[in-house]
Design an enzyme around this catalytic site. Structure first.
Site, PDB file in Angstrom:
ATOM      1  N   TYR A   1     -13.500 125.355  46.128  1.00 30.14           N
ATOM      2  CA  TYR A   1     -13.511 123.945  45.733  1.00 30.14           C
ATOM      3  C   TYR A   1     -14.775 123.661  44.942  1.00 30.14           C
ATOM      4  O   TYR A   1     -15.878 124.019  45.366  1.00 30.14           O
ATOM      5  CB  TYR A   1     -13.435 123.062  46.972  1.00 30.14           C
ATOM      6  CG  TYR A   1     -13.602 121.577  46.712  1.00 30.14           C
ATOM      7  CD1 TYR A   1     -13.020 120.964  45.599  1.00 30.14           C
ATOM      8  CD2 TYR A   1     -14.326 120.782  47.587  1.00 30.14           C
ATOM      9  CE1 TYR A   1     -13.161 119.602  45.376  1.00 30.14           C
ATOM     10  CE2 TYR A   1     -14.469 119.414  47.374  1.00 30.14           C
ATOM     11  CZ  TYR A   1     -13.893 118.830  46.268  1.00 30.14           C
ATOM     12  OH  TYR A   1     -14.045 117.482  46.034  1.00 30.14           O
ATOM     13  N   SER A   2     -14.610 123.013  43.795  1.00 26.83           N
ATOM     14  CA  SER A   2     -15.746 122.663  42.939  1.00 26.83           C
ATOM     15  C   SER A   2     -16.524 123.930  42.569  1.00 26.83           C
ATOM     16  O   SER A   2     -15.917 124.925  42.147  1.00 26.83           O
ATOM     17  CB  SER A   2     -16.615 121.626  43.649  1.00 26.83           C
ATOM     18  OG  SER A   2     -17.623 121.125  42.787  1.00 26.83           O
ATOM     19  N   LEU A   3     -17.832 123.951  42.772  1.00 23.27           N
ATOM     20  CA  LEU A   3     -18.628 125.115  42.391  1.00 23.27           C
ATOM     21  C   LEU A   3     -18.254 126.348  43.202  1.00 23.27           C
ATOM     22  O   LEU A   3     -18.519 127.486  42.777  1.00 23.27           O
ATOM     23  CB  LEU A   3     -20.119 124.815  42.562  1.00 23.27           C
ATOM     24  CG  LEU A   3     -20.651 123.601  41.781  1.00 23.27           C
ATOM     25  CD1 LEU A   3     -22.143 123.452  41.998  1.00 23.27           C
ATOM     26  CD2 LEU A   3     -20.336 123.718  40.298  1.00 23.27           C
TER      27      LEU A   3
ATOM     28  N   SER B   1     -12.812 123.318  38.815  1.00 20.26           N
ATOM     29  CA  SER B   1     -14.119 123.802  38.378  1.00 20.26           C
ATOM     30  C   SER B   1     -13.935 124.873  37.306  1.00 20.26           C
ATOM     31  O   SER B   1     -13.031 125.711  37.420  1.00 20.26           O
ATOM     32  CB  SER B   1     -14.909 124.379  39.553  1.00 20.26           C
ATOM     33  OG  SER B   1     -16.206 124.764  39.152  1.00 20.26           O
TER      34      SER B   1
END
Length: 967
Positions: free
Chosen positions: A773-775, A802
């Site tokens: 998730y995300s980074l 991302s």
């Protein structure tokens, strides 16, 4: 079930007439003198029947015969002749009973053929038909309902069969007339009844009740014909169409949507009893094939039954050569909100058998609007593209208008939710003998108040959100019952019958707010305490994801309790009424006793004071009986939400006197009372006990799902998602450094290597499914490469919003800038405010930045998260460290496949919206995927895509992808 055609079936010419009196349906003979009447001054509806009699079209009635199903045909010409003949018998009866004042006739039959025959007979005799739905089996409720109808309809003639007449015998006021005892009239000549009165009343349709509280909707001639014309214009139906119906005539979905609609076009129509299709859902496509059906109707629950049966499982139909569905072009669906997943699957299945286009037409309508007022014609592609869980209900037909207003009656902008109201000539004018209800049903400017909440999107498509009355209002927050029901249905729990789960609100005596109850139909009679406990735990877990609270009661009920309307709907209001009347008390007590006995027999009791203190604390917070709870129970299954866990961890630290803070990570990594207490050891250095693997959901036999933390290093954000993935273990990977005293990672490579070993210890063999998730997406990419290099099979690699190159996004963040970013993600400050604040705090000292955030954050949110300066500072440490690691990271290499999830981007990255975010950032994953790269649109934004508002949409997309990837 065998389906055959009678000899001679299929001839579409006029039937031979003879002077014989009334016969059964299969005999088309009627009194020939009645055919000699010319220039009749007919009412509008009778004119439609008379006009259709000049065509060769008619009705086919499918019924049981010789152990199978066969179809008999009645032309419109024969139906018109029979109506005149039957009308004379009814008029003769009225002449013999001159004291009867009411012209209302209550029709009570159990076949469509009888209901259609006598509906037209009553109209031809100048009466007002009212078609009764099937009565409930409960004798008390049935008596109340019949008494109410007799009073409401002013002591009507009750026209029924001898076999069915016994249900009315308990009411001394019932004026029963069986069709077997009607006089056979040969002397009277049919004369058209007097023209309709000013209000043009044609038929009374009962709504909202089989337990004594029904209202009668007045439908007039012009309204019904306007509705039929509007439906035809909207859906482009014509005389060459073949209509299929299986709904009772007591519902407008049959009377107007199919029967009058088809008749007004001079089109063929096929009728089959609902009981046949419900017993064998695959009879539905067989009928479409045999009768070359092009237009039909079915609610979502039935479509789900067809999907769950699946044609592929039927050996007779597995070969597409045995089944041709190419004739089908419009399957209208209404009465309840349609689920996109069901629509997608049914479309896929039917198209494999020749259906050439999208054919499902979800709509919205009521008895008061003569069934469907809106219909959509691009399902499911329109809804898949928008990422919706439920289909749109399309746009209005000619003669219908919709608007969505706020509580002040002001129309809201596109996309906003409000109260749905209807207008136009297809809308009814009043309820029969109920001026109070009529007044309450309309606004001062004449719009009908539906009681539903909805929104209209920017393309003018209507979306039904839920009924105002079918909501649970807990502590000022409203939850729709349908949302909870759909979530439970979608997990397809073993032991729970499909489409038989009902959620309704309940306010316990003395309670400060509403609770909610759930009833379901079990699939087995011989159940155990273990199976009931399993169902209870899973229903509780799924429903609490949405409501943040366990149900007040979960009760299995027998099939007899699940009375459906003619449209197949289950009434939440009736279940609530029965529950509050004590009707379910015995079933509830029996179920709870069975579960209690199982849990007591299998309970792991506390073995030391620490476990006893922790157990008592958990039970006190959740309102549970300590003697039922094991120290080895997963505390999330007991009913804890992520917010409860914060408070539990803080209170447990005080109760046990631990020197170090008990973090959420410890609780997540050790989600039982015993493991939490075992893990608390103040003598160990945190690095010694660090384990990146956090068990979020331990159950299920499908391939485990792994997900890497975002920049905050924690996995709390994945708790709501993990509860939906009930059929596979879910593991979160948390960063080192979340717990005080742990060392931070020095690089992304070190992080990935550590996580690789943690995964292999927990799941030694593939295939593997991993996402970030995300980074964390970049870390998941690196872990996937390590697994592949190790010779393991990786079938799913997911990047949750991302891009591959993260250094430009976070590599240059200062500590104070990282603090502001995580404060936004934690909901302490709004996003736009965070973007304004970052430049101001960029080079400020950590203490200054902390003071600013703590002073401007909502105190309630800080308390909710159990965050103080130390805790918030630690989260900023982790995010800043991640940024430093990202600064040195450059993606290289590749994986065979990847699924990238796209939501609204952070404003700090781009204000160009999803397209720019996809084109300039996310699309760069193409350089790191060798075979199959897919992008999936989901709802929400980067910060809240996994939050309570949007996680249901995300998990549905994710689960479909995992299945498609062979997982």
């Amino acid at each position: 079930m065998r389906l055959e055609t009678l000899d001679g079936y299929g001839t579409r010419g006029p039937e031979t007439q003879s002077p014989t009196a009334i016969k059964g349906l299969g005999d088309s003979s009627v009194g020939s003198p009645l055919q000699q009447q010319q220039d009749l001054n007919l009412s509008p509806l009778l004119s439609v029947l008379e006009k259709s009699a000049h065509t060769t079209a008619g009705l086919r009635f499918v019924s049981e015969r010789n152990g199978g199903l066969a179809a008999e045909r009645l032309t419109y010409a024969s139906l018109w002749s029979r109506a005149q003949n039957d009308a004379c018998s009814l008029i003769s009866l009225r002449l013999a009973q001159p004291t009867r004042g009411s012209s209302n006739v209550l029709l009570y039959f159990n076949t469509n053929s009888d209901n259609i025959r006598w509906f037209w007979a009553v109209l031809a005799a100048g009466g007002v038909p009212c078609i009764a739905p099937p009565f409930v089996s409960d004798a008390r409720l049935r008596r109340d309902h019949i008494a109410h109808l007799i009073h409401l309809l002013e002591n009507p003639t009750i026209l029924t069969t001898e076999a069915l007449s016994s249900v009315f015998e308990d009411d001394v006021n019932a004026s029963i007339q069986t069709i077997e005892s009607l006089p056979v009239e040969t002397e009277l000549t049919f004369k058209a009844p007097a023209p309709p009165t000013d209000d043009g009343l044609a038929v009374l349709m009962l709504t909202s009740g089989s337990t004594g509280n029904a209202k009668a909707v007045c439908l007039n001639h012009e309204q019904m014909l306007q509705a039929a014309a509007g439906k035809s214009a909207h859906s482009k139906t014509n005389s060459k169409d073949v209509f299929l119906n299986w709904i009772g005539l007591d519902h407008v979905a049959n009377l107007v949507e199919i029967h009058l609609h088809a008749m007004s076009l001079g089109a063929e129509q096929v009728h089959v009893q609902a009981s046949h299709l419900l017993a064998d859902p695959l009879l539905f496509p067989r009928l479409i094939n045999q009768h070359r059906v092009s237009v039909t109707f079915a609610p979502n629950f039935f479509l789900d039954l067809v999907v769950s049966q699946t044609l592929e499982k039927d050996p007779e139909l597995h070969n597409p050569a045995q089944l041709d569905l190419s004739s089908l072009r419009a399957l209208f669906s209404g009465g309840e909100t349609n689920v996109v997943k069901t629509a997608v699957e049914l479309t896929r299945i039917f198209q494999a058998y020749g259906t050439k286009t999208e054919f499902i037409c979800p709509g919205y309508g009521l008895t008061e609007s003569c069934a469907g007022l809106t219909w959509g014609f691009n399902c499911p592609s329109y809804d898949v593209k928008s990422g919706s869980e439920f289909t749109s209900a399309g746009a209005p037909i000619p003669g219908g208008f919709v608007r969505v207003v706020n509580h002040d009656g002001i129309q809201v902008p596109p996309g906003e939710i409000g109260d749905l109201q209807l207008s136009g000539p297809v809308i009814f004018k009043k309820y029969y003998r109920n001026p109070e209800a009529t007044k309450e049903a309309f606004t001062q400017d004449g719009w009908f108040i539906t009681g539903d909440q909805a929104r209209i999107d920017s393309n003018g498509q209507l979306h039904i959100v839920g009924r105002v009355k079918d909501t649970i209002n807990m502590n000022g927050v409203k939850y729709f019952c349908s949302e909870v029901e759909t979530a439970i249905e979608q997990i397809k729990l073993p032991g729970v019958a499909p489409s038989c789960t009902v959620v309704f609100p309940h306010r316990p005596q003395g309670a400060s707010t509403e609770e909610y109850c759930i009833v379901y139909k079990p699939t087995e009679d011989d159940v155990t305490g273990e199976s009931r406990a399993y169902i209870d735990d899973n229903i509780s877990r799924i429903s609490s994801v949405i409501t943040n609270k366990k149900p007040f009661r979960i009760i299995p009920l027998p099939e007899s309790s699940f009375y459906r309307s003619s449209l197949g709907k289950l009434s939440r209001a009736k279940f609530r009424k029965a529950f509050e009347a004590g009707d379910f008390q015995e079933a509830d007590e029996s179920n709870r006793s069975s579960i209690h006995a199982f849990r007591m027999a299998n309970r792991d009791a506390p073995s030391n004071p620490a476990e006893e203190s922790a157990l008592n604390l958990a039970c006190d917070m959740l309102g549970l009986q300590a003697e039922e709870v094991s120290v080895t129970d997963n505390i999330f299954h007991l009913g804890f939400s992520s917010l409860d866990i914060n408070a539990f961890a803080c209170r447990l630290q005080k109760a046990l006197g631990s020197k170090n803070a008990i973090t959420l990570t410890e609780v997540l990594r050790n989600p039982t009372i015993r493991s939490i207490c075992t893990d608390i050891d103040d003598s160990k250095h945190p690095d010694e006990s660090y384990d990146p693997v956090v068990v979020l959901q331990p159950n299920g036999d499908k391939t485990p799902f792994w997900i890497v933390h975002p920049a905050s290093g924690n996995v709390l954000v994945f708790i709501p998602l993990s509860r939906y993935l009930s059929d596979r273990p879910v593991y979160g990977l948390r960063a080192r450094g979340v717990r005080l005293g742990e060392r931070f990672f020095g690089s992304v490579d070190e992080m990935a290597t550590t996580y690789f070993h943690g995964i292999k210890r927990t799941q030694p063999e593939g295939p593997y499914a991993i996402a970030g998730y995300s980074l964390g997406s970049s870390v998941a990419f690196e872990v996937a490469k390590l697994l592949i290099a190790n010779g393991d099979e990786v079938r799913f690699v997911g990047a949750l919003d991302s891009p591959p190159d993260i250094a430009p996004l976070v590599g240059n963040l200062t500590w104070s800038a990282a603090l502001v970013m995580v404060s936004f993600f934690l909901g302490l400050i709004p996003e736009r405010y965070s973007n304004e604040v970052i430049p101001r705090l960029w080079n400020e000292a950590p203490d200054v930045a902390l003071e600013f955030i703590m002073s401007n954050a909502e105190p309630a949110r800080l308390e909710e998260l159990q965050l103080d300066r130390t805790g918030l500072s630690r989260i900023a440490d982790i995010a800043h460290n991640f940024g430093m690691a990202a600064r040195k990271y450059e993606p290289v290499g590749s994986v065979p496949t990847m699924d990238v999830f796209v939501v609204d981007p952070l404003l700090s990255v781009t204000e160009g919206g999803r397209k720019e975010w996809h084109d300039k950032f996310l699309y760069k994953w193409k350089d790191f995927v060798t075979q199959d790269l897919k992008f999936h649109q989901s709802s929400g934004s980067h910060a809240d895509m996994l939050g309570p508002k949007h996680v249901r949409v995300f998990q549905r997309i994710l689960q479909d992808i995992l299945v498609a990837r062979g997982l």
